[in-house]
Design a protein around this motif. Structure first.
Motif, PDB file in Angstrom:
ATOM      1  N   ARG A 249      -2.237  -2.373   4.291  1.00 12.80           N
ATOM      2  CA  ARG A 249      -1.436  -3.764   4.622  1.00 12.80           C
ATOM      3  C   ARG A 249       0.305  -3.472   4.848  1.00 12.80           C
ATOM      4  O   ARG A 249       0.705  -4.015   5.712  1.00 12.80           O
ATOM      5  CB  ARG A 249      -1.426  -4.667   3.266  1.00 12.80           C
ATOM      6  CG  ARG A 249      -0.653  -5.792   3.259  1.00 12.80           C
ATOM      7  CD  ARG A 249      -0.931  -6.826   4.525  1.00 12.80           C
ATOM      8  NE  ARG A 249      -2.006  -7.487   4.547  1.00 12.80           N
ATOM      9  CZ  ARG A 249      -2.519  -8.158   5.547  1.00 12.80           C
ATOM     10  NH1 ARG A 249      -2.033  -7.921   6.950  1.00 12.80           N
ATOM     11  NH2 ARG A 249      -3.764  -8.781   5.511  1.00 12.80           N
ATOM     12  N   ALA A 250       0.636  -2.743   4.253  1.00 15.47           N
ATOM     13  CA  ALA A 250       2.145  -2.463   4.507  1.00 15.47           C
ATOM     14  C   ALA A 250       2.312  -1.824   5.965  1.00 15.47           C
ATOM     15  O   ALA A 250       3.236  -1.796   6.390  1.00 15.47           O
ATOM     16  CB  ALA A 250       2.677  -1.265   3.527  1.00 15.47           C
ATOM     17  N   ALA A 251       1.305  -1.018   6.317  1.00 14.66           N
ATOM     18  CA  ALA A 251       1.175  -0.191   7.622  1.00 14.66           C
ATOM     19  C   ALA A 251       1.037  -1.238   8.823  1.00 14.66           C
ATOM     20  O   ALA A 251       1.665  -1.062   9.752  1.00 14.66           O
ATOM     21  CB  ALA A 251       0.515   0.665   7.832  1.00 14.66           C
ATOM     22  N   ILE A 252       0.492  -2.350   8.523  1.00 10.77           N
ATOM     23  CA  ILE A 252      -0.112  -3.199   9.810  1.00 10.77           C
ATOM     24  C   ILE A 252       0.501  -4.566   9.672  1.00 10.77           C
ATOM     25  O   ILE A 252       0.568  -5.412  10.541  1.00 10.77           O
ATOM     26  CB  ILE A 252      -1.511  -3.510   9.595  1.00 10.77           C
ATOM     27  CG1 ILE A 252      -2.069  -4.111   8.599  1.00 10.77           C
ATOM     28  CG2 ILE A 252      -2.252  -2.079   9.976  1.00 10.77           C
ATOM     29  CD1 ILE A 252      -3.655  -4.637   8.539  1.00 10.77           C
ATOM     30  N   GLY A 253       1.397  -4.921   8.391  1.00 12.07           N
ATOM     31  CA  GLY A 253       2.017  -6.152   8.481  1.00 12.07           C
ATOM     32  C   GLY A 253       1.028  -7.259   8.371  1.00 12.07           C
ATOM     33  O   GLY A 253       0.406  -7.344   7.530  1.00 12.07           O
ATOM     34  N   ALA A 254       1.333  -8.234   9.102  1.00 10.24           N
ATOM     35  CA  ALA A 254       0.686  -9.671   9.235  1.00 10.24           C
ATOM     36  C   ALA A 254      -0.779  -9.483   9.829  1.00 10.24           C
ATOM     37  O   ALA A 254      -1.479 -10.354  10.233  1.00 10.24           O
ATOM     38  CB  ALA A 254       1.611 -10.560   9.584  1.00 10.24           C
ATOM     39  N   THR A 255      -0.943  -8.238  10.606  1.00 13.93           N
ATOM     40  CA  THR A 255      -2.380  -8.329  11.415  1.00 13.93           C
ATOM     41  C   THR A 255      -3.443  -8.556  10.492  1.00 13.93           C
ATOM     42  O   THR A 255      -3.444  -8.120   9.033  1.00 13.93           O
ATOM     43  CB  THR A 255      -2.532  -6.660  11.735  1.00 13.93           C
ATOM     44  OG1 THR A 255      -1.433  -6.432  12.742  1.00 13.93           O
ATOM     45  CG2 THR A 255      -3.768  -6.742  12.556  1.00 13.93           C
TER      46      THR A 255
ATOM     47  N   ALA B 108      -1.337   0.979  17.621  1.00 13.35           N
ATOM     48  CA  ALA B 108      -0.807  -0.409  17.444  1.00 13.35           C
ATOM     49  C   ALA B 108      -0.335  -0.802  18.830  1.00 13.35           C
ATOM     50  O   ALA B 108       0.235  -0.229  19.644  1.00 13.35           O
ATOM     51  CB  ALA B 108       0.241  -0.398  16.436  1.00 13.35           C
ATOM     52  N   PRO B 109      -0.211  -2.214  18.936  1.00  9.64           N
ATOM     53  CA  PRO B 109      -1.016  -3.154  18.139  1.00  9.64           C
ATOM     54  C   PRO B 109      -2.176  -3.651  17.962  1.00  9.64           C
ATOM     55  O   PRO B 109      -2.792  -3.423  19.266  1.00  9.64           O
ATOM     56  CB  PRO B 109       0.181  -4.808  18.575  1.00  9.64           C
ATOM     57  CG  PRO B 109       0.345  -4.239  20.107  1.00  9.64           C
ATOM     58  CD  PRO B 109       0.529  -2.778  20.231  1.00  9.64           C
TER      59      PRO B 109
ATOM     60  N   ARG C 198      -3.326  -1.646  -0.182  1.00 13.30           N
ATOM     61  CA  ARG C 198      -1.935  -1.846  -0.284  1.00 13.30           C
ATOM     62  C   ARG C 198      -1.395  -1.025   0.859  1.00 13.30           C
ATOM     63  O   ARG C 198      -0.289  -1.505   1.750  1.00 13.30           O
ATOM     64  CB  ARG C 198      -1.142  -1.569  -1.643  1.00 13.30           C
ATOM     65  CG  ARG C 198      -1.480  -2.453  -2.919  1.00 13.30           C
ATOM     66  CD  ARG C 198      -0.954  -1.799  -3.894  1.00 13.30           C
ATOM     67  NE  ARG C 198      -1.012  -2.546  -5.334  1.00 13.30           N
ATOM     68  CZ  ARG C 198      -1.141  -2.244  -6.538  1.00 13.30           C
ATOM     69  NH1 ARG C 198      -0.935  -0.851  -6.788  1.00 13.30           N
ATOM     70  NH2 ARG C 198      -0.848  -3.064  -7.555  1.00 13.30           N
TER      71      ARG C 198
ATOM     72  N   SER D  40      -1.218   3.581  13.368  1.00 18.30           N
ATOM     73  CA  SER D  40       0.403   3.524  13.902  1.00 18.30           C
ATOM     74  C   SER D  40       0.135   3.990  15.413  1.00 18.30           C
ATOM     75  O   SER D  40       0.911   3.257  16.199  1.00 18.30           O
ATOM     76  CB  SER D  40       1.292   4.697  13.229  1.00 18.30           C
ATOM     77  OG  SER D  40       2.468   4.764  13.755  1.00 18.30           O
TER      78      SER D  40
END
Length: 473
Positions: free
Chosen positions: A127-133, A97-98, A124, A94
């Motif tokens: 993935r939830a923390a970084i989205g589509a990265t 980012a990004p 999981r 966090s």
């Protein structure tokens, strides 16, 4: 200038080991981040060594190394230890980012006190923390893989050797695939399970049924298929995803599914050849003493630290003390910090009574009483000679070598680290060329450095948390 984040949790959980793995076990082996992580593992045959080499060849890339943690396989990871790691990693993701991409070095068979699928949970949550990265990972061959992993990651790779001497190469493959995704290419993954639990004795990459599976997987890497590999699974990880599987990544989703299914079928077709029988310790000792001249290894895989053993079950040591083989014999090793403290208090050259083993648990037999000479004391620090984890530092804590009778020596350590590297023995002043019988709590990883040094390697079936008979556990 591409920016990637890196995090690592390398831990294999044995659900039948009677003591959980706490945060201190990670602090004593690997708990590192930032530039220190890259510097410590530069040039080593590890995932972070592979990352270091990848970055050196791409000077325009920037990597932020978040928390990297590893411990020897053992009992389930304590929940507080896992939360300490994942909380720090999520905060780092966090704060920075990004990102253009994220690379994870995972084992695949991590279990915690409350989560039997901890690697899947990690993926999981990240993935939830970084989205589509773009997100890529590398795994140990003994991962108990969930099919869902292939839908959460954008790319992945797995060790292709057992013993694992290509950790750095697995990282390089995962990072290379990540680079393609970061450039805009879409990759598709698939994991196909084989609904069996298989022992890993016959899973070596050089010979046997799994060597054939690896060869079939390699032949699939053509056209759209970029990665195809088996997972052997980890028999002592009580997970809903336990057991072997095939994994593939391709530029076409149908090609990925087909390749993964064909790898899984290659394993399934050979299931009878993975069956294992082992002699009793008594029969194995007789076979070892009757073997051709030279160093003979007598292995106790049921207490192998790299299978999550406690490294202090006493059955094999008791046999050696009772039988007193008429040849130079080394027992490597016992994880018994109380015995080490006793030896250090007595001093080198002193003779004392010791009760060896069963320090963590007496579930597999009581301690072995001996009178022994404290032959050597060490600080327990060395650097692996390899080939497995070549160049990586190891800290056993204080150790001692005890001489029991005329011919038996016993290495005792304060921390649990497998005796699978030549530098382990050099630290303790052991001349293996003058040793006839080497009794070791080990299995296949021992062969990486010692297969060519031994006239024979004989495994036996002792009581222990990684025992052959799963129903007994």
């Amino acid at each position: 200038m591409p920016r990637i984040a890196v995090a690592r949790l390398w831990f294999e959980g044995n659900s039948f080991t009677p003591v959980s793995t706490c945060l201190a076990a990670f602090h004593s082996r690997e708990w590192i981040a930032g530039a220190d992580a890259l510097a410590r593992y530069a040039g080593t045959a590890t995932e972070l060594g592979g990352l270091n080499a990848f970055l050196r060849s791409r000077p325009d890339w920037r990597a932020t190394v978040l928390r990297c943690a590893a411990a020897q396989p053992g009992g389930v990871m304590r929940d507080d230890a896992y939360e300490s790691w994942i909380t720090e990693v999520l905060r780092g993701l966090s704060d920075g980012a990004p990102w253009d991409g994220v690379y994870l070095s995972l084992h695949g068979a991590c279990v915690t006190q409350s989560d039997p699928e901890a690697d899947l949970t990690t993926i999981r949550r990240i993935r939830a923390a970084i989205g589509a990265t773009p997100l890529a990972a590398s795994f140990d061959f003994h991962g108990n893989m969930a099919e869902e992993v292939a839908t959460l990651l954008d790319a992945a790779s797995v060790y292709r050797t057992y013993p694992h001497i290509d950790m750095d190469a697995a990282a390089t493959r995962a990072l290379t695939l990540l680079k393609r995704v970061m450039a805009g290419e879409r990759l598709h993954g698939a994991v196909v399970k084989v609904p069996r639990i298989l022992h890993s004795f016959h899973m070596r990459s050089a010979v046997g049924p799994m060597a054939e599976v690896w060869a079939e997987a390699a032949a699939l890497e053509t056209g759209p298929v970029l990665e195809a590999a088996p997972f052997g699974g980890f028999a002592w990880g009580d997970s809903p995803h336990a057991g072997p599987s095939g994994m593939a990544w391709a530029t076409d989703p149908a090609a990925a599914r087909d390749a993964a299914a064909r790898v899984a079928e290659a394993i399934r077709a050979r299931i009878p050849r993975f069956a294992v029988t082992l002699p009793t310790p008594e029969d194995a000792l007789a076979g070892a003493l009757a073997a051709a001249p030279g160093l003979t290894a007598l292995l106790d895989p049921a207490d192998n630290p790299l299978s999550g053993g406690v490294a202090d079950t006493p059955a094999l040591l008791r046999l050696l003390v009772d039988r007193a083989p008429p040849v130079p014999t080394l027992f490597a090793f016992l994880h018994d910090w109380v015995a080490v403290e006793h030896a250090r208090a007595a001093g080198q050259g002193a003779t004392r009574a010791f009760a060896l083993g069963a320090r963590t648990t007496a579930a597999f037999g009581p301690p072995v009483p001996v009178n022994a000479i404290v032959e050597r004391l060490t600080d327990g620090r060395f650097t692996n000679d390899g080939p497995m984890e070549r160049g990586a530092p190891v800290d056993l804590g204080p150790t001692c070598v005890l001489r029991v009778g005329a011919r038996l020596r016993v290495i005792v350590t304060s921390r649990k680290e497998a005796a699978v590297d030549p530098a382990f023995f050099a630290l303790h002043g052991v001349d293996l060329s003058a040793t006839r019988l080497l009794a070791n709590k080990a299995k296949n990883h021992f062969r990486a450095a010692f297969a060519d040094r031994c006239a024979a390697i004989i495994e036996c079936d002792c009581p222990g948390p990684a025992a052959l008979e799963l129903r007994g556990l």
